[in-house]
Each structure stands twice: as C-alpha cells, then as structure tokens.
Write an enzyme that holds these catalytic residues in place. Sequence first.
Site, mmCIF file in Angstrom:
data_model
loop_
_atom_site.group_PDB
_atom_site.id
_atom_site.type_symbol
_atom_site.label_atom_id
_atom_site.label_comp_id
_atom_site.label_asym_id
_atom_site.label_seq_id
_atom_site.Cartn_x
_atom_site.Cartn_y
_atom_site.Cartn_z
ATOM 1 N N ARG A 122 0.837 -1.212 0.000
ATOM 2 C CA ARG A 122 0.000 0.000 0.000
ATOM 3 C C ARG A 122 0.866 1.255 0.000
ATOM 4 N NH1 ARG A 122 -1.143 2.386 4.399
ATOM 5 N NH2 ARG A 122 -1.403 0.499 5.634
ATOM 6 N N TYR B 168 -15.872 16.936 -14.462
ATOM 7 C CA TYR B 168 -16.382 15.559 -14.462
ATOM 8 C C TYR B 168 -17.420 15.359 -13.349
ATOM 9 C CZ TYR B 168 -16.067 10.449 -14.479
ATOM 10 O OH TYR B 168 -16.338 9.113 -14.537
ATOM 11 N N ASP C 7 -7.063 18.181 -14.657
ATOM 12 C CA ASP C 7 -7.442 16.830 -15.053
ATOM 13 C C ASP C 7 -7.286 16.774 -16.575
ATOM 14 O OD1 ASP C 7 -8.824 14.575 -15.940
ATOM 15 O OD2 ASP C 7 -10.386 14.713 -14.405
ATOM 16 N N LYS D 288 -8.685 5.585 -19.233
ATOM 17 C CA LYS D 288 -9.060 6.063 -20.567
ATOM 18 C C LYS D 288 -7.863 5.927 -21.526
ATOM 19 C CE LYS D 288 -12.699 7.083 -18.119
ATOM 20 N NZ LYS D 288 -12.899 8.380 -17.515
HETATM 21 C C1 LIG Z 1 -13.315 8.868 -16.248
HETATM 22 C C2 LIG Z 1 -12.898 10.190 -15.740
HETATM 23 C C3 LIG Z 1 -12.577 10.392 -14.386
HETATM 24 C C4 LIG Z 1 -12.707 9.283 -13.351
HETATM 25 O O1 LIG Z 1 -11.821 8.255 -13.585
HETATM 26 P P1 LIG Z 1 -12.091 6.743 -13.076
HETATM 27 O O2 LIG Z 1 -10.877 6.010 -13.531
HETATM 28 O O3 LIG Z 1 -13.362 6.288 -13.696
HETATM 29 O O4 LIG Z 1 -12.208 6.829 -11.587
HETATM 30 C C5 LIG Z 1 -12.154 11.641 -13.993
HETATM 31 N N1 LIG Z 1 -12.065 12.666 -14.874
HETATM 32 C C6 LIG Z 1 -12.388 12.520 -16.167
HETATM 33 C C7 LIG Z 1 -12.261 13.687 -17.083
HETATM 34 C C8 LIG Z 1 -12.811 11.285 -16.656
HETATM 35 O O5 LIG Z 1 -13.130 11.139 -17.936
#
Ligand SMILES: *Cc1c(COP(=O)(O)O)cnc(C)c1O
Length: 407
Positions: A58, A118, A190, A215
């Site tokens: 962890r 998001y 982000d 993604k």
């Molecule tokens: C999918 C996404 C998240 C969250 O990510 P997870 O891996 O699903 O927790 C945060 N910000 C954006 C812009 C996203 O597309």
Amino acid sequence: MTDRPGEHTRAVHVPAGATPTEQPMRMPVHRATTYAFSSSQDYADVLDGVRDGYSYARIDNPTSDAFADAVATLEGGGLNPDTEVRGQAFASGMAAISTTLLALTHSGSHVVAARSIYGNTYSLLDGMLRRFGVATDFVDATDPTAVRAAIRPETRVVLTETLANPTMDVADVPALATVAHEAGAVLVVDSTFASPAVCRPLEHGADLVLHSATKYLGGHSDATGGVVVGSPELLARVRAARVDLGPCLAADEAFLLHRGLETLPLRVSRQCATALELATAVAEHPHVDRVDHPGLPTHAGHALASRLFDRDPGTGQPRYGAVVTITPRGGRTAGMDLADRLRLGTVAASLGGTHTLVGHVASTTHRQLSPAALAEAGIGESAVRVSVGLEDPADLIADVLRALDGQ
Ligand SMILES: *Cc1c(COP(=O)(O)O)cnc(C)c1O
C-alpha cells in the site's frame, strides 16, 4: 528426529526465485505485499526514509511506481531537465482526484472548479468535501476573469480539465496558472481527455496534472487506474495522503497501464487525425445542428488549442483530442437514434480505448442536468459524444454519415 525441517516448513520456505541481473524488457508484476529486510535496523531505515526501499504494497509498489514514473516522463517531456517531475499511481481516476483534493485542502479551504468538471468530481466537491468544510465555487473556467473573481483568501486549489466533456472546452492553462499563483493556490488540471500526447499542462504552468488512466493511458478498456504528476514537494503531500487513505494501484492493473503507454502516441495521433476528419465530414451535414471539436475553426477553443496542443510531426496538424460531440437536429430521440444506429460506434461508458464508443449525453453523463441547466452548459438535448477509436477513418465516417441519414 532429523535436522530436516518438516513438510510444512519446507512448503512455506520454498527457495526464492533469484532476481535476474539482466534488465527484463517488460516491467515484472510485483505482487508481493511485503519485503524482507536484512535487519531490523534496515527495516527502520526504510520506514524513516534513511534509504529508499520497499516495505509494504500500500505504501509503494515497484510495478505501480514504474507506471507513475513513465507517466511523469511523458508529462514532463520538454521541461527543463533540472525540474524534477514525479508521479503517484492510484486505483482509479477518482482515487487520484479525491486524494489530491484531500491532500491540498483542510476545513475552511476554498476551491475554484470549472463548472464543466467531471460528474463525480463535481459531486465529491459539492457533497463530501463541503460536509468536511471545504467550499467550492463552480465557474466558467474558459474565462480566466471569472476564475479570478471567484478567488478568496482561503482558495487553495483551482481545478479544471484540459478538454471538458462533452463540449470540448479548452482550458487556458497559462492564464489559469497566473490567476492561481497570484492567489497562492495550486492549479490542478485533469488532463484525461487530452493525454500527454495532446497537451502537457505542466509545460504551461500547471502545478499538478492528473488522469483517469482508465481512458487513453491504458487505452484498451481493460484496466482501471489513476495517476498524479507534479513537483516532488507537492507529490510528497499527495503520496502521504494516499498512504493514509489507501487507494493504491494494484500491480496487475499497473502492468496493463504501463504497457498501454508504449503505444499512447501512436494511438492518440491516429485517433486525433480520425476525429478531425470525422468532425469536418459531419459539420455541414443537413441533419446536424452542431459539432463540438476544437479542430473545427468554429469551435470557441480552436485558437487556444492550436497554440497549446502538440502538432503531429507528420502532418503539422495540431492534435485536437479524439472526442467529437455531434448534436443532430431534433430532440433527445434524435440523439439516441443516432447513437443506436451506429454499427462501428458502440453505446458504452468510458472513452479513450481502441473501439469507437458513443453515448447520448443528456441521458447518461449529464442526466442530472435539467433542460435549462443543459442549455446553460451549452449542451444540446440530442448531443452524442463520440470517442474515436482505431477503426479505419473511412469506415467510421461512412458509418456516422449513414446513421445521420437515418439508415
Ligand atoms: C473517467 C474520468 C474520471 C474518473 O476516472 P475513473 O478512472 O473512472 O475513476 C475523472 N475525470 C475525467 C475527465 C474522466 O473522464
């Protein structure tokens, strides 16, 4: 009685496989949750940071660290070599976001966030963090003046996205960095929708960049993870919060995400080129009300994206991201019908994988928004988000044109 240990002892104390001296050409999956030390003093030294080392999964894991360091290399590329950039890996994008926000704020702190942020980031800020005394103002972050006006003496964080879902608003990262730094706040970006193959916000003044690695970074829709990249000082705070909260990235996921990174530029350059071709091909279609893609000169973020985003070395064309939002004429059903008629585009959550994925925005990612709130956010009720995959551009465009024609 012999000196030979019993069968249970022998079963447990099987000879440890030797660690190869040759560098493996693929990062091994380190599943061990714990590591052996030569002495109690050595163990104490690692815990105290007297020497670097691994103690417990962890806290740190070599496979997860390799993934985070690889993302740091991609995000920090082109920076002054004296500027060290570090990464921390997380179990998901939301784990990266929540841990970062908890690391940077305390009760009484204030956050300025893009109103297009998001959905789960929005509910985290507007729900749980508000309950713990962290207040957030949501503003139009494409307007740095609006961000500046929302700043308070207690503002610790300015939070935005490089490319916002689904309108593909482009963040003016240099201007937002100036606003944040004037206020002594940290600019967190982000960059999930961009990936470092499109834009590296640290090069434009951001302090921390984070991703849902689920993604584009992983890129194959088979691993969930997150990552945060920035200076060693900020990353030390993020890491301390991660160790206490516990959302570490599992080694198996890290292996897949790390492997995905090798083809990130290949995949994303191809996906961006196809996305621009698709956006251009459908923009003037008689059944289309509007197309949101920063590569189109009509998009509000076109000039900014052309300035901030990477150019493809082959074509000289900036990479404008690989998401295209198509708003067909008609109401909700026109959007749902378009999504359902596609044969190569699959109705599914998520984005950034090898397959083209589509979703009707108003009934999925933005279903909590009233028709008035959708209109205010500039989102049509029929909008369909297309995350462009690796299919042949001509096949994909033909599929979308056929679906638009109602066939
Ligand atoms: C999918 C996404 C998240 C969250 O990510 P997870 O891996 O699903 O927790 C945060 N910000 C954006 C812009 C996203 O597309």
